[in-house]
Motif scaffolding. Structure first.
Motif, short mmCIF file in Angstrom:
data_model
loop_
_atom_site.label_atom_id
_atom_site.label_comp_id
_atom_site.label_asym_id
_atom_site.label_seq_id
_atom_site.Cartn_x
_atom_site.Cartn_y
_atom_site.Cartn_z
N ASP A 321 -38.98 69.80 77.77
CA ASP A 321 -39.80 68.83 78.50
C ASP A 321 -40.31 67.73 77.56
O ASP A 321 -40.57 66.60 78.00
N LEU A 322 -40.46 68.06 76.28
CA LEU A 322 -40.92 67.06 75.31
C LEU A 322 -39.88 65.96 75.15
O LEU A 322 -40.22 64.77 75.05
N ARG A 323 -38.62 66.32 75.14
CA ARG A 323 -37.53 65.34 75.04
C ARG A 323 -37.54 64.42 76.26
O ARG A 323 -37.38 63.21 76.13
N ARG A 324 -37.72 65.01 77.43
CA ARG A 324 -37.78 64.21 78.67
C ARG A 324 -39.01 63.32 78.67
O ARG A 324 -38.98 62.17 79.15
N THR A 325 -40.10 63.82 78.12
CA THR A 325 -41.33 63.04 78.04
C THR A 325 -41.15 61.83 77.13
O THR A 325 -41.61 60.73 77.44
N VAL A 326 -40.47 62.03 76.00
CA VAL A 326 -40.22 60.91 75.08
C VAL A 326 -39.38 59.84 75.78
O VAL A 326 -39.70 58.64 75.72
N ARG A 327 -38.31 60.29 76.45
CA ARG A 327 -37.42 59.31 77.13
C ARG A 327 -38.17 58.55 78.20
O ARG A 327 -38.03 57.31 78.32
N THR A 328 -38.99 59.23 78.97
CA THR A 328 -39.78 58.57 80.01
C THR A 328 -40.81 57.63 79.39
O THR A 328 -41.04 56.51 79.88
N LEU A 330 -40.55 56.01 76.56
CA LEU A 330 -39.89 54.81 76.07
C LEU A 330 -39.66 53.80 77.20
O LEU A 330 -39.80 52.59 77.00
N SER A 331 -39.33 54.32 78.37
CA SER A 331 -39.18 53.41 79.53
C SER A 331 -40.52 52.78 79.89
O SER A 331 -40.60 51.59 80.22
N ARG A 332 -41.60 53.57 79.85
CA ARG A 332 -42.94 53.02 80.14
C ARG A 332 -43.31 51.92 79.16
O ARG A 332 -44.03 50.97 79.51
N LEU A 333 -42.83 52.04 77.91
CA LEU A 333 -43.13 51.05 76.88
C LEU A 333 -42.16 49.86 76.93
O LEU A 333 -42.16 49.03 76.01
N ARG A 334 -41.34 49.82 77.96
CA ARG A 334 -40.39 48.73 78.18
C ARG A 334 -39.31 48.66 77.08
O ARG A 334 -38.81 47.58 76.76
#
Length: 401
Positions: A321-328, A330-334
């Protein structure tokens, strides 16, 4: 023909030459007395008209009653037209073949002749065999493993469906390999399906990230910084668990192709915060791994460690879930899609995969620095009366100091 008795056999004295005393109770049985005084039992019979002698064993290890029973068994075999010696040799060969065809022996050959030659992840396959399969099936002949045995093993994994699927896959592949080589006729894993895994879409909230980070700090080495590195890099659990010191150069981690899922090296720039996490990690004498387990293997025991950490943080999550959290995040940070995907090492598809060989190192560095700043803002929020004025210039840092 003498009537042999226990006392008579015991009292039998040697002569100047070898003697054979026939027994009148068991046809073909002889007591052989050597000039040295040694005594043994033998059976004489004819196979295809040819006189044949078969030694039963030494006296007194084999007494008279047992010798008679063994002689009768041999003569019964002779009556069927079979030489007892040939029958025993066939059984001996069959036993040797059975020993060579146990699950343990086959697993050793499977690893050496197949896994090591064709699979980059052969060490994990060997680990699964040693840890989960051989303790249960190792001493059994291959053809003694039944479908119900495999099904019971899968069921016993309970709430660990992914582990059950991995073990089942390795066992199925080993049996298929053995079938191709004529070692066994049937694969007991056929039609057995691994337990279903619910697709996870868990992404930790900012508050959960903060609590997990704090719990990791309290957990300490090795699992605490291990979790923090996962959270800051988006790497997979196994990639960091097997991370070697030599794979960290200056402020970059390079996971070699042999250890990476795509079969290509994966370069991960270290943010300032990730570097700060790794800096105090001890370099143990004679240990090449950053987060070593016991006995020269990568860090393990994740279930128990994670259970304690999630309880401390009061945040239920899986390490992936940490990997998915990082990917999400990064999208939030544009962060541009192509950069975020490369941060996680995802394989590109289509025309871009064929023509675009740009490494995106600086872009990945900026993305992970932005993510680290976000994480740092959660764990060490700036005072309300402090105003940020610009960004500090990046300096190259090294884990070696």
């Amino acid at each position: 023909m003498a009537r042999l008795t226990t006392k008579a056999v015991e009292a039998m004295k040697p002569g100047r030459s070898r003697r054979e005393i026939a027994d009148d109770m068991a046809r073909g049985l002889y007591l052989v007395v050597q000039p040295s005084g040694g005594k043994s039992w033998a059976v004489r019979y004819r196979i295809n008209g040819k006189p044949t002698k078969d030694t039963i064993g030494r006296y007194p290890e084999i007494g008279l009653a047992d010798a008679r029973e063994l002689a009768r068994d041999r003569m019964a075999t002779v009556a069927k037209g079979v030489d007892p010696r040939a029958e025993r040799e066939a059984k001996r060969v069959a036993q040797q073949e059975a020993l060579a065809n146990t699950v343990a022996a086959t697993a050793a050959d499977f690893v050496q002749l197949h896994c090591m030659r064709h699979n980059r992840g052969w060490k994990e396959q060997e680990r699964v065999l040693q840890r989960d399969i051989l303790p249960r099936f190792g001493d059994l002949p291959l053809d003694a493993v039944r479908r119900r045995d495999v099904a019971r093993m899968v069921d016993e994994f309970g709430d660990r469906p992914q582990a059950a699927r991995v073990v089942l896959a390795v066992l199925r592949k080993m049996f298929n390999w053995a079938i191709e080589r004529g070692r066994v006729e049937v694969n007991p894993c056929t039609v057995i399906k691994g337990p279903r895994i619910q697709r996870r879409d868990r992404v930790l909230s900012d508050d959960e990230l903060r609590r997990v980070w704090q719990a990791a700090e309290q957990a300490g080495y090795p699992f605490g910084p291990f979790v923090q590195v996962l959270l800051l890099t988006g790497c997979r659990r196994g990639e960091i668990a097997d991370l070697r010191w030599e794979e960290i150069q200056a402020d970059v981690i390079t996971i070699p192709a042999v250890r990476y899922k795509t079969g290509r090296p994966h370069v991960v720039p270290l943010s300032r915060l990730a570097f700060a996490v790794l800096k105090p990690v001890p370099r143990l004498k004679g240990e090449e791994r950053v987060f070593p387990g016991r006995g020269g293997v990568p860090l393990s025991g994740f279930s128990k460690r994670l259970k304690a950490l999630t309880a401390s943080a009061e945040v239920p999550f899986a390490l992936h879930d940490l990997r998915r959290t990082v990917r999400t995040g990064l999208s939030r940070l544009r962060v541009p899609f192509e950069v975020a995907e490369r941060v996680l090492g995802h394989v590109q598809s289509g025309v871009s995969a064929h023509y675009d060989h740009y490494a995106y190192l600086s872009e990945k560095r900026e993305a992970l620095e932005a993510w680290a700043r976000h994480v740092e803002s959660l764990i060490r929020p700036a005072p309300a009366n402090v105003v940020k004025i610009g960004k500090r210039r990046r300096a190259v840092h090294s884990v070696d100091g």
